[in-house]
Design a protein around this motif. Structure first.
Motif: not given
Length: 368
Positions: A298-302, A304-305, A308, A344-345, A348, A352
């Protein structure tokens, strides 16, 4: 669990030191533009039939010289967005001249200009004009990656010595055959400034000077940043590039320094804004977005983390996203699926942080 904790700790250590800003800056650094890698799908299939384990390398399965279609699709994507992101496109300015090298029986190495390379490929007639257009529109900003993505001394020595796998790849006009897909163990050909083989002498000053001035000829401006292939370079490269006018060095936290004496790679940790003895400062990537390399992640979640975490420490988010993610000449679905994930990235990020600022590497260098 332990591996995850180590990774998190490493990210925090990377972002805790160095230059800081409260601005939400995102820099997208993309390497390998201009380099051949896999010439075409037919070559990929032929090498597979001859026993090369090409499926072990996602680059070989997907990466090729960017085409008219690739750049048109990328630029259309960028132009449609409400906030236009900026791609820092790190260029190699030459490829090997396979015909001339063979003509001279592997006794001499000859580079081939990007214009000459493009002329040999179908669907590449508009590529150079599109490079220029992207720079003029300031959403595809060229910077310097080197002359070739190639350890010339290692490659030429193996060609001279008759390495069968290297010669087979050469006959298909392929130099970037990864060391994990061949049967005969050898050092990487991709580390242009890695450990040399002294059986074939190379001149880094000549290579880097030609790259620097060819870049200026191609794009009409000097590159203020430089990223060494495979994040591998030593002080000699820093001294040469500093004299040429490079003020900042792109890279990751661990600089890979070749030790000729010990015949191994030594790691040195850098941080954003750290200065070397030649007055250059380091730009350190702290986010990875490379969906081509693992379809199950899951590249988008990774990513984004990691963004942050960068912003928590008042650091710009410097994203690694190689050219291979944007091309579809070998595998059309590669480009299509990666642009969807990239979209998608970006959505996001902008949800945010509505005040996000997209910058090129040279713009960030100027700010620092």
């Amino acid at each position: 669990m332990i591996s995850t904790l180590k990774t998190t700790l490493s990210k925090n250590i990377t972002n805790a030191r160095g230059w800081k800003t409260s601005r939400k800056i995102v820099v997208i650094e993309s390497d390998d533009w201009g380099s051949i890698r896999m010439p075409n799908k037919e070559t990929l299939e032929q090498l597979s039939q001859k026993g090369f384990a090409v499926e072990k390398c996602a680059y070989l399965m997907n990466d090729g010289l960017e085409s008219n279609n690739d750049l048109a699709a990328l630029f259309e994507f960028l132009e449609k967005r409400a906030i236009t992101p900026v791609i820092t496109a790190n260029f190699l300015t030459a490829n090997p001249d396979f015909e001339k090298i063979k003509k001279y029986n592997f006794e001499e190495y000859f580079p081939e200009s990007l214009e000459a390379t493009l002329a040999q490929y179908p669907n590449h007639s508009k590529v150079k004009d599109l490079w220029i257009e992207g720079n003029l529109n300031k959403y595809f900003v060229s910077q310097l990656h080197g002359r070739e993505h190639l350890n010339i001394s290692q490659w030429m020595t193996d060609l001279r010595n008759g390495n069968k796998e290297t010669l087979e790849a050469f006959n298909h006009k392929l130099f970037g055959i990864s060391d994990n897909v061949v049967k005969v163990r050898r050092k990487s050909y991709q580390e242009a400034f890695g450990i040399k083989n002294n059986n074939f002498i190379v001149d880094y000053n000549k290579i880097l000077s030609e790259a620097y001035f060819d870049f200026e000829r191609l794009f009409g401006f000097k590159s203020k940043t430089f990223i060494a292939p495979n994040y591998t370079w030593g002080e000699d490269v820093e001294e040469i590039t500093a004299k040429l006018g490079v003020t900042h060095l792109q890279g990751i936290v661990s600089q890979r320094i070749p030790s000729e004496k010990e015949n191994r790679i030594i790691l040195k940790r850098n941080y954003l804004g750290k200065q070397n003895k030649f007055g250059q400062k380091y730009l350190v990537r702290n986010v990875s977005f490379e969906p081509f390399s693992d379809r199950n992640k899951d590249w988008v979640t990774s990513a984004l983390k990691d963004i942050k975490n960068a912003f928590f420490w008042n650091k710009p988010a410097i994203i690694s996203m190689h050219r291979v993610n944007f091309v579809g000449g070998i595998n059309p679905s590669n480009r299509e699926s990666n642009l969807i994930l990239f979209n998608k990235l970006l959505n996001k990020i902008e949800d945010h942080w509505p005040n996000v600022e997209y910058m090129s590497s040279n713009e960030l260098a100027k700010l620092i």
